[in-house]
Design an enzyme around this catalytic site. Structure first.
Site, PDB file in Angstrom:
ATOM      1  N   GLU A 239      24.447 -15.546  19.699  1.00 56.16           N
ATOM      2  CA  GLU A 239      25.082 -16.436  20.712  1.00 56.16           C
ATOM      3  C   GLU A 239      25.816 -17.645  19.937  1.00 56.16           C
ATOM      4  OE1 GLU A 239      25.602 -15.242  23.393  1.00 56.16           O
ATOM      5  OE2 GLU A 239      23.582 -14.914  24.625  1.00 56.16           O
TER       6      GLU A 239
ATOM      7  N   ASN B  70      31.812 -15.171  25.459  1.00 55.35           N
ATOM      8  CA  ASN B  70      31.505 -16.346  24.845  1.00 55.35           C
ATOM      9  C   ASN B  70      31.781 -16.336  23.282  1.00 55.35           C
ATOM     10  OD1 ASN B  70      29.255 -15.359  24.103  1.00 55.35           O
ATOM     11  ND2 ASN B  70      27.729 -16.361  24.985  1.00 55.35           N
TER      12      ASN B  70
ATOM     13  N   HIS C 125      29.897 -14.105  21.169  1.00 57.33           N
ATOM     14  CA  HIS C 125      28.994 -13.394  20.420  1.00 57.33           C
ATOM     15  C   HIS C 125      29.201 -12.078  20.058  1.00 57.33           C
ATOM     16  CE1 HIS C 125      26.913 -11.641  24.464  1.00 57.33           C
ATOM     17  NE2 HIS C 125      27.484 -10.807  23.759  1.00 57.33           N
TER      18      HIS C 125
ATOM     19  N   ASP D 275      20.979  -4.583  18.778  1.00 56.46           N
ATOM     20  CA  ASP D 275      19.989  -5.390  19.322  1.00 56.46           C
ATOM     21  C   ASP D 275      19.225  -4.565  20.453  1.00 56.46           C
ATOM     22  OD1 ASP D 275      22.253  -4.888  21.053  1.00 56.46           O
ATOM     23  OD2 ASP D 275      23.066  -6.749  20.763  1.00 56.46           O
TER      24      ASP D 275
HETATM   25  C1  GLP Z   1      26.301  -7.221  24.871  1.00 57.93           C
HETATM   26  C2  GLP Z   1      25.704  -6.669  23.658  1.00 57.93           C
HETATM   27  C3  GLP Z   1      26.889  -6.885  22.740  1.00 57.93           C
HETATM   28  C4  GLP Z   1      28.207  -6.365  23.184  1.00 57.93           C
HETATM   29  C5  GLP Z   1      28.506  -7.282  24.602  1.00 57.93           C
HETATM   30  C6  GLP Z   1      29.790  -6.996  25.217  1.00 57.93           C
HETATM   31  O1  GLP Z   1      25.888  -8.644  25.155  1.00 57.93           O
HETATM   32  N1  GLP Z   1      24.561  -7.151  23.111  1.00 57.93           N
HETATM   33  O2  GLP Z   1      26.522  -6.166  21.476  1.00 57.93           O
HETATM   34  O3  GLP Z   1      29.225  -6.612  22.252  1.00 57.93           O
HETATM   35  O4  GLP Z   1      27.172  -6.975  25.408  1.00 57.93           O
HETATM   36  O5  GLP Z   1      29.580  -6.189  26.372  1.00 57.93           O
HETATM   37  P1  GLP Z   1      30.360  -5.500  27.359  1.00 57.93           P
HETATM   38  O6  GLP Z   1      31.300  -4.423  26.630  1.00 57.93           O
HETATM   39  O7  GLP Z   1      29.579  -5.182  28.391  1.00 57.93           O
HETATM   40  O8  GLP Z   1      31.398  -6.584  27.629  1.00 57.93           O
END
Ligand code: GLP
Length: 251
Positions: A142, A135, A137, A67
């Site tokens: 989302e 959440n 995702h 992404d």
């Molecule tokens: C972002 C990314 C996701 C990832 C998430 C978790 O939102 N788009 O791909 O899974 O962060 O992030 P963190 O590891 O900082 O909690």
């Protein structure tokens, strides 16, 4: 689905890097799907360290981003392309041309998403790294995302923007929009590897792995895939009812 509870965050990063190393060494050319976020920093640093010690080579690997934010300047260090460039391209022998991601600066984002979907499908991702949002995702799919979704522009919800604000300089907020691979796109990868660490991930992990599949918890779609490994540390595993399926060596 294999669930590995590592003794701590460092061991989780090592275990994830072991899986990436086995995958990269399993074929002459490999397509690796990369996730970003705080959780991925450990595994990516571990992979980079192995490359720097000469124990691993990414010379024949192509990486594909899950992404990307829409609305940052092209050289913004908080973009996922900049992040993966810093954590994985610069410190390793991965060729700069081997990092692929959607271009959030294309004036025609609809065409960009269709093109990135086509490129990811053509690449046939062998191993896809994933994190999970608080959440539930995956990537930027989302809650409410269709399980059949493909690459598209999405609006980020406030929980995600607030969680991800820690990666941005003080006083700046994450963008409101992003391009993300869809859930169906992600499920096309041959193997999935989800890494989750820390207490805030306990509830989304338990809901994703042990409750019914639902678009309200996009990561629950992993239950539909035949080859998933989940690596968690004890705080992230705290609400799982089932025993881990595989032991993990200490870091
Ligand atoms: C972002 C990314 C996701 C990832 C998430 C978790 O939102 N788009 O791909 O899974 O962060 O992030 P963190 O590891 O900082 O909690």
């Amino acid at each position: 689905m294999r669930i590995v509870v590592a003794p701590d965050r460092a061991a989780a990063a090592q275990h994830a890097a072991d899986i990436v190393e086995r995958f990269v060494n399993s074929a002459v050319a490999t397509a690796l799907g990369i996730a970003t976020g705080e959780t991925m920093e450990g595994p990516l640093a571990e992979i980079a360290g192995r490359c720097q010690r000469g124990a691993l080579s990414l010379a024949h690997t192509e990486v594909y981003l899950l992404d990307e934010y829409v609305g940052l300047e092209p050289d913004d260090p908080c973009s996922f392309a900049s992040t993966v460039n810093r954590l994985l391209v610069q410190p390793t022998d991965l060729s700069p041309g081997a990092m692929h991601g959607p271009n959030p600066h294309n004036p025609d984002l609809y065409a960009e998403c269709a093109d990135y979907e086509r490129r990811v499908r053509a690449a046939r991702i062998g191993l896809q790294l994933l994190g999970i949002g608080t959440n539930g995702h995956i990537a930027f799919n989302e809650p409410g995302s269709s399980l059949a979704s493909s690459t598209r522009v999405v609006q980020l919800n406030e929980q995600t923007r607030s969680d991800n604000a820690r990666a941005f300089p003080d006083g700046t907020c994450p963008p409101r929009a992003a391009i993300t691979q869809g859930i169906a796109t992600i499920l096309l990868a041959r193997k999935l590897l989800l890494v989750a660490c820390g207490q805030p991930k306990a509830r989304p992990v338990a809901r994703a792995l042990e409750e019914p599949v639902t678009r309200s918890v996009p990561a629950s779609a992993l239950q539909l895939h035949p080859d998933v490994t989940v690596v968690v540390d004890p705080p992230a595993a705290a609400l799982l009812a089932d025993e881990p399926s595989q032991p993990c060596r200490p870091a």
